[in-house]
Design an enzyme around this catalytic site. Structure first.
Site, short mmCIF file in Angstrom:
data_model
loop_
_atom_site.label_atom_id
_atom_site.label_comp_id
_atom_site.label_asym_id
_atom_site.label_seq_id
_atom_site.Cartn_x
_atom_site.Cartn_y
_atom_site.Cartn_z
N SER A 192 0.86 -1.18 0.00
CA SER A 192 0.00 0.00 0.00
C SER A 192 0.89 1.23 0.00
CB SER A 192 -0.89 -0.02 1.25
OG SER A 192 -1.62 1.18 1.37
N LYS A 228 -1.35 -1.08 -4.23
CA LYS A 228 -2.50 -0.21 -3.92
C LYS A 228 -1.96 1.19 -3.77
CE LYS A 228 -4.87 0.38 0.47
NZ LYS A 228 -5.61 -0.32 1.54
N LYS A 231 -2.94 5.21 -2.57
CA LYS A 231 -3.89 6.04 -1.85
C LYS A 231 -4.29 7.20 -2.75
CE LYS A 231 -3.89 4.03 2.24
NZ LYS A 231 -5.13 3.53 2.86
N ASP A 245 -7.33 3.37 -2.92
CA ASP A 245 -8.00 3.48 -1.62
C ASP A 245 -8.17 4.96 -1.27
OD1 ASP A 245 -8.98 3.26 0.94
OD2 ASP A 245 -7.24 2.20 1.76
N GLU A 302 -11.40 1.16 -3.15
CA GLU A 302 -11.64 0.95 -1.72
C GLU A 302 -12.18 2.21 -1.05
OE1 GLU A 302 -8.16 -0.70 0.14
OE2 GLU A 302 -8.91 -0.38 2.18
N ASP A 332 -13.97 -0.76 3.51
CA ASP A 332 -13.04 -0.91 4.63
C ASP A 332 -13.71 -0.26 5.84
OD1 ASP A 332 -11.00 -0.50 6.52
OD2 ASP A 332 -9.51 0.23 5.12
N LYS A 391 -10.37 -6.24 8.57
CA LYS A 391 -9.35 -5.85 9.56
C LYS A 391 -9.92 -6.23 10.92
CE LYS A 391 -7.54 -1.81 7.08
NZ LYS A 391 -7.54 -0.33 7.00
N GLY A 441 -4.52 -3.80 6.25
CA GLY A 441 -3.40 -3.57 7.16
C GLY A 441 -3.50 -2.20 7.81
O1 OSB Z 1 -7.13 2.18 4.77
O2 OSB Z 1 -6.10 0.39 4.43
C1 OSB Z 1 -6.14 1.50 4.96
C2 OSB Z 1 -2.88 2.22 6.83
C3 OSB Z 1 -3.36 2.92 7.91
C4 OSB Z 1 -4.70 3.18 7.99
C5 OSB Z 1 -5.58 2.73 7.01
C6 OSB Z 1 -5.11 2.00 5.93
C7 OSB Z 1 -3.73 1.77 5.83
C8 OSB Z 1 -3.10 1.10 4.70
C9 OSB Z 1 -1.76 0.43 4.96
O3 OSB Z 1 -3.53 1.11 3.58
C10 OSB Z 1 -1.78 -1.03 4.79
C11 OSB Z 1 -0.53 -1.63 5.38
O4 OSB Z 1 -0.50 -1.93 6.58
O5 OSB Z 1 0.44 -1.80 4.63
MG MG Z 2 -8.42 1.15 3.46
#
Ligand code: OSB
Ligand code: MG
Length: 390
Positions: free
Chosen positions: A157, A183, A185, A210, A235, A260, A284, A312
């Site tokens: 990510s 992924k 952001k 995401d 996402e 999520d 999660k 994650g």
């Molecule tokens: O939305 O998936 C998410 C990290 C912190 C808070 C929210 C998210 C995330 C990530 C990181 O996308 C995923 C990872 O742990 O590598």
């Molecule tokens: Mg997310």
């Protein structure tokens, strides 16, 4: 609602009827820690250079179990913070379980059901209880959950970078390291163009975006070009409590919507399924209030042919071990946001480090409990505050 194979939560079954003993909770230690990230992580809700969380340490009858509460410094992902988690755990959860004989994860959930919300806080404790149970029974979490894989497919990510060009450079590094799924952001002003840049650079990459709740339905038309990029999923485009608007969003897009933040309990998973608000769910354990609830959502989605994957929260080795065990379950058919330890931290708080295999997988731990041991010096060096409740 899915009916669950009861053995999954019946710790008593694991001991066998002869040796059945409940778990007496003797002490709970909360370690509020801050760990420097290898590189800053930026999402639509903010930028982190250090990751805070709360490590939960529970003693019971000669054993120590660890859990990770993934609430961090700011209430950006959701309303919880490391500070609210410590308050809820010390002042409300601990008194309900200290000195008590706990039977299983559902017993724990029942005891704390009067505490509304605060899923991340509760999940940290439940994880430590599973670690204790596994250690006591000599079984890994994967075994306790009925996991079917020795290694799980993973992706990376990538946070918002300074420019689309910089994003392509960063993605290139991860692809070269062996991540077969990426992924990115997105946030208003940094969405279509960023995704197009990565897609142009990697026409065949498994790619997803995401938004972390950054948009409303008013933005849907403007985001429509995302639909031409052959993304695995989009996402959480909309607000956490907008499950119905996600239905409307999904109607406009052929790309699967994945929820999520919206899915904070097995009930919410059912709402989303019944409303056709998404085609995929990100699981999660933290957001759902515990591993038991994550397993329930897994089972419910399996029943409804809805694929899931493991999300994650930039976990330490403790939470990463838990995520890998969870993701070994059958319906985790899409790559998880579980990257190698070196993608996050130079020095972790577990002695074990997780590495990426050549096939973009990470091995599932198989020692009893979470299967990790604590680097006490590292834990100490990252500790901002420690509270012992006994
Ligand atoms: O939305 O998936 C998410 C990290 C912190 C808070 C929210 C998210 C995330 C990530 C990181 O996308 C995923 C990872 O742990 O590598
Ligand atoms: Mg997310």
């Amino acid at each position: 609602m899915a009916t669950l194979a009861s053995w999954r939560f019946d710790f008593g079954h694991l001991y066998g009827s002869e040796t059945f003993t409940k778990m007496k909770i003797e002490s709970i230690t909360l370690h509020h820690i801050s760990m420097p990230l290898v590189s800053p992580f930026e999402t639509s809700f903010g930028r982190e250079t250090d990751r805070q969380c709360v490590i939960v340490e529970i003693r019971s009858e000669g054993l120590t179990g660890y859990g990770e509460c993934v609430a961090t410094r700011d209430p950006g992902y959701n309303y919880e913070t490391a500070g609210t988690a410590i308050h809820i755990l010390r002042d409300f959860v601990a008194p309900l379980i200290l000195g008590q004989d706990l039977k299983d994860a559902l017993d724990f959930q029942n005891r704390v059901s009067g505490i509304r919300g605060h899923q991340l806080a509760k999940a940290g404790v439940e994880m430590a209880l599973w670690d204790l149970t596994g250690k006591r029974e000599g079984k890994s979490l994967k075994q306790l959950f009925g996991g079917v894989r020795d290694k799980v497919e993973v992706g990376v990510s990538i946070g918002i970078q300074d420019s689309p060009q910089k994003l392509v450079e960063t993605a290139t590094e991860y692809v070269h390291q062996g991540y077969a799924r990426v992924k990115i952001k997105i946030k208003p002003g940094r969405d279509v163009e960023d995704a197009q840049a990565v897609r142009n650079a990697f026409p065949n990459l498994r790619l997803q975006v995401d938004a972390n709740s950054a948009y409303s339905m008013n933005d849907a038309d403007r985001l429509k070009p995302l639909d031409d990029l052959n993304l695995l999923l989009i996402e959480q485009p909309l607000f956490e409590d907008d499950i119905w608007d996600h239905h409307k969003f999904q109607q406009k897009f052929k790309t699967p919507v994945c929820l999520d933040e919206s899915i904070v309990s097995p009930r919410h998973a059912r709402y989303a399924i019944e409303m056709n608000a998404c085609k995929i769910i990100n699981i999660k354990a933290g957001r759902l209030g515990g591993l038991s609830q994550a397993v329930m959502v897994h089972d419910l989605c399996l029943q409804h042919n809805m694929p899931v994957w493991c999300g994650g929260m930039l976990e330490t080795g403790i939470g990463r071990a838990s995520n890998l065990a969870l993701a070994s379950m059958p319906n985790f058919t899409l790559p998880g946001d579980v990257s190698a330890s070196d993608r996050y931290y130079q020095r972790d708080i577990t002695n074990e480090r997780f590495t990426l295999n050549k096939d973009s997988t990470i091995d599932v731990p198989n020692s009893p409990g979470l299967g990790v041991t604590i680097d006490e010096d590292a834990l100490k060096s990252y500790t901002l505050a420690k509270a012992v409740v006994n």
